[in-house]
Design a protein around this motif. Structure first.
Motif, PDB file in Angstrom:
ATOM      1  N   GLU A 184      11.574  22.250   9.187  1.00  0.00           N
ATOM      2  CA  GLU A 184      11.446  22.084   7.745  1.00  0.00           C
ATOM      3  C   GLU A 184      11.532  20.609   7.351  1.00  0.00           C
ATOM      4  OE1 GLU A 184      14.334  23.551   4.461  1.00  0.00           O
ATOM      5  OE2 GLU A 184      12.867  25.153   4.772  1.00  0.00           O
ATOM      6  N   ASN A 185      12.447  19.870   7.990  1.00  0.00           N
ATOM      7  CA  ASN A 185      12.569  18.440   7.696  1.00  0.00           C
ATOM      8  C   ASN A 185      11.340  17.668   8.157  1.00  0.00           C
ATOM      9  OD1 ASN A 185      15.066  18.473   6.408  1.00  0.00           O
ATOM     10  ND2 ASN A 185      16.192  18.371   8.335  1.00  0.00           N
ATOM     11  N   ILE A 186      10.778  18.064   9.303  1.00  0.00           N
ATOM     12  CA  ILE A 186       9.572  17.401   9.787  1.00  0.00           C
ATOM     13  C   ILE A 186       8.417  17.622   8.823  1.00  0.00           C
ATOM     14  CG2 ILE A 186       7.839  17.399  11.635  1.00  0.00           C
ATOM     15  CD1 ILE A 186      10.097  18.112  13.570  1.00  0.00           C
ATOM     16  N   GLU A 187       8.279  18.855   8.337  1.00  0.00           N
ATOM     17  CA  GLU A 187       7.217  19.159   7.383  1.00  0.00           C
ATOM     18  C   GLU A 187       7.423  18.377   6.079  1.00  0.00           C
ATOM     19  OE1 GLU A 187       7.323  23.366   6.989  1.00  0.00           O
ATOM     20  OE2 GLU A 187       6.276  23.749   8.898  1.00  0.00           O
ATOM     21  N   ASN A 188       8.677  18.266   5.641  1.00  0.00           N
ATOM     22  CA  ASN A 188       8.961  17.474   4.433  1.00  0.00           C
ATOM     23  C   ASN A 188       8.587  16.017   4.644  1.00  0.00           C
ATOM     24  OD1 ASN A 188       9.945  19.672   3.012  1.00  0.00           O
ATOM     25  ND2 ASN A 188      12.091  19.256   3.479  1.00  0.00           N
ATOM     26  N   LEU A 189       8.876  15.486   5.835  1.00  0.00           N
ATOM     27  CA  LEU A 189       8.536  14.097   6.143  1.00  0.00           C
ATOM     28  C   LEU A 189       7.031  13.885   6.066  1.00  0.00           C
ATOM     29  CD1 LEU A 189       9.113  11.224   7.139  1.00  0.00           C
ATOM     30  CD2 LEU A 189       9.182  12.134   9.473  1.00  0.00           C
ATOM     31  N   TYR A 190       6.264  14.777   6.694  1.00  0.00           N
ATOM     32  CA  TYR A 190       4.806  14.652   6.663  1.00  0.00           C
ATOM     33  C   TYR A 190       4.270  14.753   5.234  1.00  0.00           C
ATOM     34  CZ  TYR A 190       4.744  15.276  11.762  1.00  0.00           C
ATOM     35  OH  TYR A 190       4.938  15.123  13.111  1.00  0.00           O
ATOM     36  N   ALA A 191       4.820  15.700   4.462  1.00  0.00           N
ATOM     37  CA  ALA A 191       4.347  15.894   3.082  1.00  0.00           C
ATOM     38  C   ALA A 191       4.628  14.668   2.227  1.00  0.00           C
ATOM     39  CB  ALA A 191       5.009  17.133   2.475  1.00  0.00           C
ATOM     40  N   LEU A 192       5.839  14.120   2.330  1.00  0.00           N
ATOM     41  CA  LEU A 192       6.194  12.963   1.513  1.00  0.00           C
ATOM     42  C   LEU A 192       5.465  11.710   1.974  1.00  0.00           C
ATOM     43  CD1 LEU A 192      10.038  13.569   1.078  1.00  0.00           C
ATOM     44  CD2 LEU A 192       8.220  14.007  -0.570  1.00  0.00           C
ATOM     45  N   ALA A 193       5.277  11.570   3.297  1.00  0.00           N
ATOM     46  CA  ALA A 193       4.539  10.416   3.818  1.00  0.00           C
ATOM     47  C   ALA A 193       3.110  10.405   3.294  1.00  0.00           C
ATOM     48  CB  ALA A 193       4.551  10.430   5.344  1.00  0.00           C
ATOM     49  N   THR A 194       2.526  11.578   3.165  1.00  0.00           N
ATOM     50  CA  THR A 194       1.174  11.671   2.613  1.00  0.00           C
ATOM     51  C   THR A 194       1.161  11.268   1.142  1.00  0.00           C
ATOM     52  OG1 THR A 194       0.615  13.466   4.155  1.00  0.00           O
ATOM     53  CG2 THR A 194      -0.765  13.237   2.185  1.00  0.00           C
ATOM     54  N   GLY A 213       0.785  -1.226   0.000  1.00  0.00           N
ATOM     55  CA  GLY A 213       0.000   0.000   0.000  1.00  0.00           C
ATOM     56  C   GLY A 213       0.815   1.272   0.000  1.00  0.00           C
ATOM     57  N   LEU A 214       2.039   1.231  -0.497  1.00  0.00           N
ATOM     58  CA  LEU A 214       2.919   2.391  -0.494  1.00  0.00           C
ATOM     59  C   LEU A 214       3.429   2.651  -1.914  1.00  0.00           C
ATOM     60  CD1 LEU A 214       4.994   1.391   2.675  1.00  0.00           C
ATOM     61  CD2 LEU A 214       3.250   3.192   2.575  1.00  0.00           C
ATOM     62  N   THR A 215       4.025   3.814  -2.111  1.00  0.00           N
ATOM     63  CA  THR A 215       4.653   4.142  -3.386  1.00  0.00           C
ATOM     64  C   THR A 215       6.077   4.619  -3.131  1.00  0.00           C
ATOM     65  OG1 THR A 215       3.772   6.400  -3.330  1.00  0.00           O
ATOM     66  CG2 THR A 215       2.486   4.738  -4.516  1.00  0.00           C
ATOM     67  N   TYR A 216       6.827   4.758  -4.224  1.00  0.00           N
ATOM     68  CA  TYR A 216       8.255   5.085  -4.130  1.00  0.00           C
ATOM     69  C   TYR A 216       8.481   6.582  -3.989  1.00  0.00           C
ATOM     70  CZ  TYR A 216      12.973   6.047  -5.841  1.00  0.00           C
ATOM     71  OH  TYR A 216      14.249   6.532  -5.986  1.00  0.00           O
ATOM     72  N   ASN A 217       9.440   6.948  -3.121  1.00  0.00           N
ATOM     73  CA  ASN A 217       9.951   8.310  -3.069  1.00  0.00           C
ATOM     74  C   ASN A 217      11.420   8.251  -2.666  1.00  0.00           C
ATOM     75  OD1 ASN A 217      10.633  10.990  -1.517  1.00  0.00           O
ATOM     76  ND2 ASN A 217       8.917  11.458  -2.870  1.00  0.00           N
ATOM     77  N   ALA A 218      12.286   8.868  -3.463  1.00  0.00           N
ATOM     78  CA  ALA A 218      13.730   8.755  -3.247  1.00  0.00           C
ATOM     79  C   ALA A 218      14.201   9.479  -1.997  1.00  0.00           C
ATOM     80  CB  ALA A 218      14.469   9.307  -4.471  1.00  0.00           C
ATOM     81  N   ASP A 219      13.491  10.545  -1.596  1.00  0.00           N
ATOM     82  CA  ASP A 219      13.938  11.358  -0.460  1.00  0.00           C
ATOM     83  C   ASP A 219      13.481  10.817   0.888  1.00  0.00           C
ATOM     84  OD1 ASP A 219      15.121  13.246  -2.192  1.00  0.00           O
ATOM     85  OD2 ASP A 219      13.175  14.207  -2.500  1.00  0.00           O
ATOM     86  N   LEU A 220      12.503   9.933   0.885  1.00  0.00           N
ATOM     87  CA  LEU A 220      11.861   9.534   2.143  1.00  0.00           C
ATOM     88  C   LEU A 220      12.739   8.667   3.049  1.00  0.00           C
ATOM     89  CD1 LEU A 220       9.338  10.051   3.699  1.00  0.00           C
ATOM     90  CD2 LEU A 220       8.192   8.225   2.437  1.00  0.00           C
ATOM     91  N   PRO A 221      13.526   7.701   2.547  1.00  0.00           N
ATOM     92  CA  PRO A 221      14.329   6.884   3.468  1.00  0.00           C
ATOM     93  C   PRO A 221      15.244   7.703   4.368  1.00  0.00           C
ATOM     94  CG  PRO A 221      14.243   5.833   1.334  1.00  0.00           C
ATOM     95  CD  PRO A 221      13.605   7.175   1.165  1.00  0.00           C
ATOM     96  N   ALA A 222      15.897   8.721   3.824  1.00  0.00           N
ATOM     97  CA  ALA A 222      16.791   9.544   4.645  1.00  0.00           C
ATOM     98  C   ALA A 222      16.019  10.256   5.748  1.00  0.00           C
ATOM     99  CB  ALA A 222      17.528  10.556   3.773  1.00  0.00           C
ATOM    100  N   LEU A 223      14.841  10.778   5.424  1.00  0.00           N
ATOM    101  CA  LEU A 223      14.032  11.460   6.435  1.00  0.00           C
ATOM    102  C   LEU A 223      13.532  10.474   7.490  1.00  0.00           C
ATOM    103  CD1 LEU A 223      12.001  13.872   4.127  1.00  0.00           C
ATOM    104  CD2 LEU A 223      13.735  14.530   5.808  1.00  0.00           C
TER     105      LEU A 223
END
Length: 530
Positions: free
Chosen positions: A205-215, A178-188
Motif C-alpha cells: 500500500e505504501n509503495i502504491e502511494n509512493l508511485y501515485a504521489l510521485a506521478t 520541475g516538481l510540485t509540493y506534496n506533504a506526504d511524499l518526503p516520509a514515503l
C-alpha cells in the motif's frame, strides 16, 4: 490607542520583529523540516522541537541574570541578536542528508538551534524588561497594560509574514526543478530509501502511494520504473524539497540583521539602568523595612502563582507548532495552502483583534468596570479551553483515528476524510483571543510586580515558565499518533479548564497583593537594594 505611550515603545517593538520572524519560521517548519530532512519520526522531531523552545525560555533566565548583574541590558540584547543570527546562518546551508552524514549533520543542526535559543535568551526577556521600565515613569504607568498590548501587536507583524516565506520558497524551488509540493511524499521517500533491496518491508500500500504521489508531483516514476530510478527520484525530491526550506533560514538572517540595525539606531530612546543609583534613598525604620520586605515576598509569591498557570497555557497553546501542525498537514485539505501557512493565522488575529480587545477594556474602564490583570488571565484560560473543546468535539464527531493510523490509509480514503480550512480558522481565533488575555498582560503583570533590581530575572522567570510548558509539548504528538486524536484535544481542554478554575480561586489574593498602593510601598525597599 497610542495616546500617552512613551516614545521608546514602537522602536523596541520594531527591534523585536526580526526575532518574531525567525521564531515563526521555526514554529511553522521545524518539526516538519526535521522529518523531511532527516527522516526522523514525528515523536523524535517534536522532542527536539520541545527542547529547542524550552531552551529559548530557560536561557532567558541566564540572560536576565547577566543583564541584572551588569546593568547592561542593551549590550546583552545586542549580543543576543548577533548570536541568533549566527545560528540561522548555520541552518541556511543546504546540505543533503544521507546515511553517511546524517549523524554529524543532525548534530550541527542541533548546535545551530542551541545558538538561536541562547541568543534569544539574551535578547527576549531583557528587551521586555526595558519596555517595562518605560512605564516606571509616573507619566505612563497607567498605560502599562495597553503598552504591552501595542508591543505585542507590532512584534507579531514579523510573525504574520514568516509562515508564508518557507512554503513560497520551497514551492518556487520545487517548480524550478520541475516538481510540485506534496506533504506526504518526503516520509514515503525516506521509507523507500531505507528499505531499498527489500521492498516487502515497505508494504504494497505504501509503495502504491509512493508511485501515485510521485506521478502527481511530476516525478516520472511508476510501477514499471526500476528500483534505481525510484531511488534517484526520492533522493532528488528530498534534496529539492529541503533546499527550499533552507532558503527560508536565509530570510531569517536578513530579518535578524534588520532588527539589529533598528535596535542600534534607536537604543538611546530606551532606559539605561545604571549599576548603582546615585540618588539618595530615604531612610526607613527597621519595622518599615520589614513590612515592605514582606510585601516584596507577597509580590514574588503572586508572580510564581501566575507562572504556574502560564506553564499550562503554553503547554496547550504551543501545540500550534507540534500536534496542531500535524493535524493541519494530515487532516486539512492543503491542495492550495501548505500546512505551514496556517501558522500565520495566529499573528494575523493578534494584529486584528488587539485593537478590538483594547477598545473593549477601555469601554469597561469608562464605565468603572475595570478588569484586573489576574482576572483577564483567568478568562484567557477559559477561552483556550473553549478552543480545545471545539476541536475535540469536531474530531470525535468525524470519527478521526490516530494520526499514525490515518497516514497508513490509502490516498483516496485519506482525501475523503479531510476537512476544510474553516476548522483551523475558528480554532486559532479562540486560541489567539486567549493569548491576548494572557501573554501581553502576563508581561505587564511581571513588569509591575518585579522588584527593580530583579526585572531581567523576573522576565526570565516568565519565559522560564513558558520553557517548562514547552518541555511537555511532546505529549501532544504522542497521544495524536497513538490514540483517536480527539483524546489529545481532550487533555488540553481539561488542562485549560482546571487552570482557569485555579486562577479564579486565587484572583482576589492576586488583586490585593498587586494593587498600586502595595506595589509603590514595596518598590521603596527595592530601590535601596539596587
Amino acid at each position: 490607542m497610542f495616546a500617552n505611550q512613551p516614545k521608546g515603545l514602537i522602536p523596541a517593538a520594531l527591534s523585536n520583529m526580526g526575532e518574531r520572524f525567525g521564531y515563526y519560521i521555526m514554529n511553522a517548519v521545524l518539526v516538519l523540516f526535521l522529518c523531511s530532512k532527516f527522516g526522523l519520526k514525528e515523536e523524535t522531531s517534536t522532542i527536539i522541537y520541545s527542547c529547542f523552545y524550552a531552551g529559548i525560555y530557560v536561557l532567558s533566565l541566564v540572560g536576565g541574570v547577566i543583564a541584572d548583574r551588569t546593568r547592561n541590558y542593551k549590550g546583552t540584547i545586542i549580543s543576543g541578536l548577533v548570536i541568533m543570527t549566527l545560528g540561522y546562518v548555520i541552518l541556511a546551508f543546504p546540505i543533503l542528508a544521507t546515511n553517511e552524514n546524517t549523524s554529524w549533520l543532525l548534530t550541527v543542526t542541533c548546535v545551530a538551534l542551541f545558538l538561536i535559543a541562547f541568543g534569544n535568551g539574551l535578547f527576549k526577556g531583557n528587551l521586555q524588561a526595558l519596555v517595562g521600565q518605560l512605564y516606571d515613569d509616573p507619566r505612563y504607568s497607567a498605560q502599562r497594560d495597553s503598552g504591552f498590548q501595542i508591543f505585542y501587536v507590532f512584534i507579531n507583524i514579523g510573525g504574520l509574514i514568516a509562515p508564508f516565506v518557507a512554503p513560497l520558497l520551497r514551492s518556487w524551488w520545487l517548480g524550478e526543478n520541475g516538481l510540485t509540493y506534496n506533504a506526504d511524499l518526503p516520509a514515503l521517500c525516506h521509507q523507500y530509501l531505507s528499505v531499498t533491496g527489500n521492498m516487502a518491508q515497505m508494504g504494497m500500500e505504501n509503495i502504491e502511494n509512493l508511485y501515485a504521489l510521485a506521478t502527481q508531483v511530476g516525478g516520472g516514476v511508476g510501477p514499471h520504473s526500476t528500483a534505481a530510478e525510484v531511488s534517484a527520484f526520492c533522493t532528488k525530491y528530498l534534496d529539492v524539497f529541503n533546499t527550499g526550506i533552507h532558503y527560508s533560514f536565509i530570510a531569517s538572517v536578513a530579518a535578524m540583521l534588520i532588527s539589529l540595525v533598528i535596535f542600534i539606531i534607536t537604543k538611546k530612546g530606551l532606559p539605561s539602568p545604571a549599576k548603582k543609583e546615585a540618588a539618595e534613598v530615604q531612610q526607613y525604620t527597621a519595622a518599615e523595612k520589614a513590612a515592605m520586605a514582606t510585601e516584596i515576598k507577597q509580590r514574588m509569591y503572586a508572580l510564581f502563582a501566575v507562572l504556574g498557570i502560564a506553564i499550562f497555557f503554553w503547554f496547550s497553546f504551543h501545540q500550534n507548532g507540534t500536534s496542531l501542525s500535524l493535524f493541519a498537514r494530515d487532516f486539512v485539505k492543503t491542495d492550495s495552502i501548505a500546512p505551514e501557512i496556517w501558522q500565520a493565522l495566529n499573528p494575523f488575529f493578534v494584529i486584528v483583534l488587539t485593537p478590538c480587545i483594547m477598545a473593549y477594556f477601555g469601554w469597561l474602564a469608562s464605565k468603572g468596570k475595570v478588569i484586573s490583570t489576574p482576572r483577564k488571565i483567568g478568562i484567557g484560560m477559559g477561552l483556550a479551553g473553549i478552543a480545545y473543546v471545539f476541536i475535540m468535539c469536531f474530531c470525535l464527531a468525524k470519527g478521526y483515528p490516530s494520526g499514525e493510523e490515518f497516514r497508513g490509509m490509502a490516498v483516496g480514503a485519506r482525501d475523503a476524510m479531510k476537512t476544510g480550512p474553516w476548522v483551523l480558522i475558528l480554532l486559532y481565533f479562540f486560541l489567539t483571543v486567549a493569548e491576548l488575555f494572557i501573554s501581553p498582560l502576563g508581561l505587564s503583570f511581571v513588569s509591575k510586580v518585579a522588584p527593580k533590581h530583579l526585572q531581567g530575572l523576573c522576565q526570565g522567570l516568565w519565559l522560564g515558565a513558558t520553557a517548562v510548558g514547552n518541555l511537555l509539548l511532546w505529549i501532544g504528538p504522542l497521544i495524536y499518533n497513538r490514540a483517536p486524536i480527539w483524546e489529545a484535544w481532550a487533555v488540553f481542554a481539561a488542562v485549560c479548564v482546571i487552570s482557569m478554575g485555579t486562577m479564579f480561586g486565587m484572583v482576589k489574593w492576586l488583586e490585593r497583593v498587586t494593587s498600586d498602593e502595595v506595589v509603590k510601598e514595596a518598590e521603596k525597599i527595592s530601590e535601596e537594594e539596587i
